[in-house]
Write an enzyme that holds these catalytic residues in place. Structure first.
Site, PDB file in Angstrom:
ATOM      1  N   HIS A  98     -68.613  38.927  15.342  1.00  0.00           N
ATOM      2  CA  HIS A  98     -69.723  37.984  15.203  1.00  0.00           C
ATOM      3  C   HIS A  98     -70.148  37.427  16.567  1.00  0.00           C
ATOM      4  O   HIS A  98     -69.777  37.985  17.600  1.00  0.00           O
ATOM      5  CB  HIS A  98     -69.374  36.871  14.203  1.00  0.00           C
ATOM      6  N   GLU A 135     -65.661  31.205  13.086  1.00  0.00           N
ATOM      7  CA  GLU A 135     -64.919  32.448  13.281  1.00  0.00           C
ATOM      8  C   GLU A 135     -65.286  33.069  14.628  1.00  0.00           C
ATOM      9  O   GLU A 135     -64.411  33.598  15.335  1.00  0.00           O
ATOM     10  CB  GLU A 135     -65.225  33.435  12.144  1.00  0.00           C
ATOM     11  N   HIS A 191     -61.210  39.447  14.025  1.00  0.00           N
ATOM     12  CA  HIS A 191     -61.862  38.638  12.994  1.00  0.00           C
ATOM     13  C   HIS A 191     -60.880  37.651  12.390  1.00  0.00           C
ATOM     14  O   HIS A 191     -59.667  37.727  12.615  1.00  0.00           O
ATOM     15  CB  HIS A 191     -62.391  39.539  11.863  1.00  0.00           C
ATOM     16  N   GLU A 273     -57.913  40.982  10.695  1.00  0.00           N
ATOM     17  CA  GLU A 273     -58.261  39.679  10.122  1.00  0.00           C
ATOM     18  C   GLU A 273     -57.014  38.817  10.326  1.00  0.00           C
ATOM     19  O   GLU A 273     -55.992  39.015   9.680  1.00  0.00           O
ATOM     20  CB  GLU A 273     -58.590  39.811   8.629  1.00  0.00           C
TER      21      GLU A 273
HETATM   22 ZN    ZN Z   1     -65.501  38.536  10.553  1.00  0.00          ZN
END
Ligand code: ZN
Length: 309
Positions: A98, A135, A191, A273
Site C-alpha cells: 500500500h 497498514e 503487509h 501478513e
Molecule cells: Zn495489505
C-alpha cells in the site's frame, strides 16, 4: 571531546612574603593575579570543554540508545553502494504494501490493471488499527528496517516505493515488474491483515501455480515456497508470534492465486501478513517499534537463509 591532559587543579600560588607597604602589596597582588590568570583561564576552558560547551566540535553527538530500544528507521533512501558482506552481489526487492497516500487517491488506485489471470484494482488503501495506525505506515517502517539489516549483509535492496517518493501506489502490476526488472533473487511484499478481532498471528502467502496472460508462476512456485518457509520460521523465532489461527491450518502458510503481485512475478516472491491490525493484542505488537524491529529481523533472517548467507 577531550584532547587535553593538563591537570584540573591550578598550581599553588606563591608563598606569602613579609609585610610590605600598600603599594608594594598591590604590586605583588597584580603580579600574582597576572601569573595566575592563565592557570585559572586554562582551568575554565578545560571545564567548558569537559562540560561539552565547546563550539568547535562539528561532529554530531553520539546518541546512546537505551538498552532494548532500536534505532529509528532512516527517513531517506540508503546510499546507492551497499556495504560489502557475505551476500554482496545479491539483489532483494522489498515491497512495502500500500501507500499512505492511497487514502487521498481512491480514483487512481481503483483503476483496473491486468494481472494475467484476471483484472484487479491498481492498489488498495490497506487497513488500519482501530486507533488509526495505517497498514501502509507499518509496512514502510518494517521494510526500511529489513533493508538496513540486509544491506549490512552486503545485499543490494530495492524498495518498490520510498517515503515521500510518490503520492500513491505503485499499482500491483508495477510492484511485480520492479522485482522482475531487478532480476531479484528474492522479493517480499510486507503487509498486515485487517480481519475481525480474535483472529491473530502471522501468515505467509505463497504463489499458486497459475498461467494466463502475462502470468506464469510455474518457474517460481517451488523457490517461493522455500523462501516463505524460511521467513515463517525465522519470523516466529524473532517475534515469538504464532502462525495465524484463522487460516493456513496452523502452518502460517497460505497459497493464493488471486494476487497480481504474485501472479505477475518471475522471481521467487511471497507476501507476509505480519499480524491482524484489528485485533487489540496483535495491534499492540504492530504499533511497537521494538516489535517491528523483531519482525524485520525475522524477515531479513529468512531472506538471508534462503539466499544461503
Ligand atoms: Zn495489505
Amino acid at each position: 571531546m577531550r584532547n587535553d591532559d593538563s591537570p584540573l587543579r591550578p598550581e599553588p600560588g606563591p608563598p606569602a612574603g613579609p609585610a610590605r607597604p600598600w603599594f608594594a602589596r598591590r604590586s605583588t597582588l597584580v603580579v600574582a593575579a597576572a601569573a595566575l590568570a592563565p592557570i585559572f583561564l586554562g582551568g575554565w576552558v578545560l571545564t567548558q570543554i569537559l562540560a561539552g560547551a565547546g563550539g568547535d566540535d562539528s561532529r554530531p553527538p553520539r546518541v546512546v540508545l537505551p538498552k532494548g530500544s532500536s534505532a529509528p528507521a532512516p527517513a531517506s533512501p540508503s546510499p546507492a553502494a551497499p556495504a560489502k558482506g557475505p551476500l554482496s552481489g545479491r539483489t532483494v526487492v522489498i515491497d512495502p504494501g500500500h501507500n499512505t497516500g492511497n487514502f487521498d487517491h481512491t480514483n487512481e488506485i481503483e483503476r483496473q490493471v491486468d494481472i494475467g489471470t484476471n483484472r484487479k484494482e491498481c492498489d488498495t488503501t490497506g487497513t488500519t488499527t482501530n486507533a488509526g495506525y495505517m497498514e501502509a505506515e507499518f509496512t514502510m517502517d518494517v521494510s526500511l528496517r529489513a533493508r538496513r539489516l540486509l544491506e549490512a549483509q552486503g545485499v543490494k535492496v530495492i524498495l518498490t516505493h520510498e517515503v515521500g517518493g510518490r503520492a500513491w501506489g505503485p499499482c500491483i502490476d508495477e510492484r511485480a515488474r520492479i522485482g522482475n526488472q531487478a532480476k531479484a533473487d528474492a522479493v517480499v511484499s510486507v503487509h498486515a491483515d485487517g480481519v475481525s478481532a480474535g483472529n491473530r498471528g502471522y501468515h505467509i502467502i505463497l504463489p499458486a501455480d497459475v498461467r494466463g496472460g502475462a502470468a506464469d508462476t510455474g518457474p517460481i512456485v517451488g523457490l517461493s515456497r522455500q523462501l516463505g518457509e524460511r521467513i515463517a520460521s525465522n519470523f516466529a523465532r524473532t517475534t515469538g508470534s504464532a502462525p495465524a489461527n484463522y487460516l493456513g491450518s496452523g502452518t502460517g502458510l497460505v497459497v493464493r492465486d488471486d494476487l497480481g503481485g504474485l501472479n505477475l512475478s518471475t522471481r521467487p516472491k511471497v507476501f507476509i501478513e505480519c499480524g491482524n491490525m484489528r485485533d487489540a493484542k496483535d495491534a499492540a505488537q504492530l504499533t511497537s517499534p521494538e516489535w517491528r524491529q523483531k519482525a524485520a529481523q525475522g524477515i531479513a533472517d529468512g531472506i538471508v537463509g534462503f539466499l544461503g548467507g
